[in-house]
Design an enzyme around this catalytic site. Structure first.
Site, mmCIF file in Angstrom:
data_model
loop_
_atom_site.group_PDB
_atom_site.id
_atom_site.type_symbol
_atom_site.label_atom_id
_atom_site.label_comp_id
_atom_site.label_asym_id
_atom_site.label_seq_id
_atom_site.Cartn_x
_atom_site.Cartn_y
_atom_site.Cartn_z
ATOM 1 C CB THR A 158 -0.940 0.103 1.220
ATOM 2 O OG1 THR A 158 -0.072 -0.443 2.558
ATOM 3 C CG2 THR A 158 -2.292 -1.026 0.861
ATOM 4 C CE LYS A 184 0.645 -3.111 3.360
ATOM 5 N NZ LYS A 184 -0.320 -2.118 4.206
ATOM 6 C CB THR A 198 -0.198 -1.416 9.022
ATOM 7 O OG1 THR A 198 -1.915 -1.207 8.722
ATOM 8 C CG2 THR A 198 0.090 -1.165 8.251
ATOM 9 C CD GLU A 280 2.728 5.608 6.305
ATOM 10 O OE1 GLU A 280 1.780 4.553 5.752
ATOM 11 O OE2 GLU A 280 2.619 6.237 7.452
ATOM 12 C CG ASN A 403 -0.219 8.140 8.019
ATOM 13 O OD1 ASN A 403 -1.497 7.373 8.064
ATOM 14 N ND2 ASN A 403 1.444 8.258 8.093
ATOM 15 C CB THR A 408 -8.134 13.518 0.921
ATOM 16 O OG1 THR A 408 -7.218 13.767 1.701
ATOM 17 C CG2 THR A 408 -9.699 12.450 1.458
#
Length: 408
Positions: A158, A184, A198, A280, A403, A408
């Site tokens: 992802t 992942k 996740t 991330e 995040n 969006t």
């Protein structure tokens, strides 16, 4: 002999008895690969561990039922990325079961021999019809080689920036047994796996191992790997670790086989560290070495308190050797702590002793050390023999950006 690697596998490293494929089913908005399937030639022994979050995604509930009904056997693993199928109510359960039923028809097995997984955005209905429509393409492209394995690893990503795989080989009674895994995970990472969107981990071996033995081996391996990492302190609703054994190598393994157990642990630890490294927005990967605790449980409490402290993590992001934040997190961790006995090191530089700063503290040297992408923080509580190794990351503005805009 044990070999581990985080690079893509060679064909002879792929465990025998499995085929892999992945396609674009139209779940991910990016249009990238998003539906991965692994098929065991014969029913494979299985063991699985799932998130400790009380809010569990629909496929995890289905998985638990299926493993119980099949007696710990799995023929098909079906994973979609881009949609977590969590907080979707009864419709989510029906969607997961619909994919299982279609996969069972496609691969000539029972519906309860299918193990579904999902990862992605929570609270959005899963368009199961897209996955069902993609099954013929999956079936046509199944392959028992490194490319098939790699394609599976890429499709489950992802926010990951790269696929994560690991491999080990061990000799068992003169036969080569392979263990290979992929995973992942890059955010929402603080697994609390218990045996009952996740981090997804899929481990495959061609050893012959009963499901009960697999369960014992998996629990042991997970406890010192996936349960010892954290990126942001959030525990996902979808965390899953699945271990399958095909028996195709012809070598039988029991719970006491030291070589196999060691190889499995090394594969799990390699994958866990790769998750942390690909976190991330991460600019620093930190190994916490907690020693001298009253017991191992207390050492783990200290490690988690430090790993989850925004003040500590932002200091790491700025390469700031603010060791007082380490002291504070240690103090509120819930562990037995006597401040006057605490010592702290950054790498090989001791910066605190007996609860206070060392004489001649070289702040510039400490600052320079924290500029390394990977570094070690060691804390000795001076109370006992309890220890813990834990891997975590810094917290950066990029993490916030990723995040803040995720859905969006």
């Amino acid at each position: 002999m044990i070999q581990t690697t985080s690079s893509l596998l060679a064909d002879d490293a792929v465990p025998l008895g499995f085929r892999f494929a992945a396609v674009k089913a139209g779940i991910k908005a990016s249009g990238n690969l998003d539906f991965a399937v692994a098929v065991a030639v014969e029913p494979a022994s299985a063991a699985a561990m799932f998130t400790g979050n009380k809010v569990k995604a629909a496929p995890l509930l289905v998985d638990a039922r299926h493993l119980e009904r099949s007696g710990g056997k799995v023929r098909v693993v079906a994973v979609n990325a881009g949609n977590a199928n969590c907080a979707t109510g009864e419709a989510g359960l029906q969607a997961a079961e619909a994919v299982c039923a279609a996969a069972a028809d496609a691969f000539d097995c029972e519906g309860h021999e299918v193990f579904p997984s999902s990862t992605g955005i929570i609270g959005v209905p899963l368009p199961a019809e897209k996955l069902v429509a993609a099954l013929p393409a999956i079936k046509a492209s199944l392959a028992a080689n490194a490319e098939g394995f790699s394609t599976f690893a890429r499709a489950i990503m992802t926010t990951d920036t790269k696929p994560k795989v690991a491999y080990a080989a061990v000799e068992v009674n003169g036969k080569t047994v392979r263990i290979a895994g992929m995973c992942k995970g890059a955010g929402m990472i603080h697994p609390q796996l218990v045996p009952h969107a996740t981090m997804l981990v899929y481990l495959f071996t061609d050893a012959e191992v009963p499901s009960a033995v697999l369960d014992t081996l998996l629990r042991s391996s997970v406890e010192t790997s996936f349960n010892r990492i954290s990126i942001d302190g959030d525990t996902s609703t979808n965390d899953t670790v699945l271990l399958l054994a095909s028996g195709a190598s012809g070598a039988s393994v029991d719970a006491e086989h030291e070589g196999f157990g060691k190889a499995l642990r090394e594969v799990c630890l390699s994958l866990a560290k790769q998750i942390v490294d690909d976190g991330e927005g991460v600019t620093h990967v930190v190994e916490l070495q907690i020693e001298g605790a009253a017991n191992d449980a207390d050492a783990l409490k200290v490690a988690k308190a430090i790993a989850h402290s925004p003040l500590v993590k932002t200091a790491w992001a700025g390469c700031d050797p603010n060791w007082g934040r380490l002291m504070a997190a240690t103090g509120y961790s819930g562990a037995d702590v006597q401040p006057a006995r605490i010592s702290i090191w950054l790498g090989d530089q001791q910066i605190a002793v007996n609860g206070g700063r060392v004489d001649g503290f070289d702040e510039q040297r400490a600052h320079a050390y924290l500029k390394n992408r990977e570094f070690i923080v060691k804390i000795d509580l001076g109370l006992g023999n309890g220890t813990c190794r834990f891997w975590t990351t810094d917290l950066t503005a990029e993490y916030v950006s990723i995040n803040a805009d995720y859905s969006t």
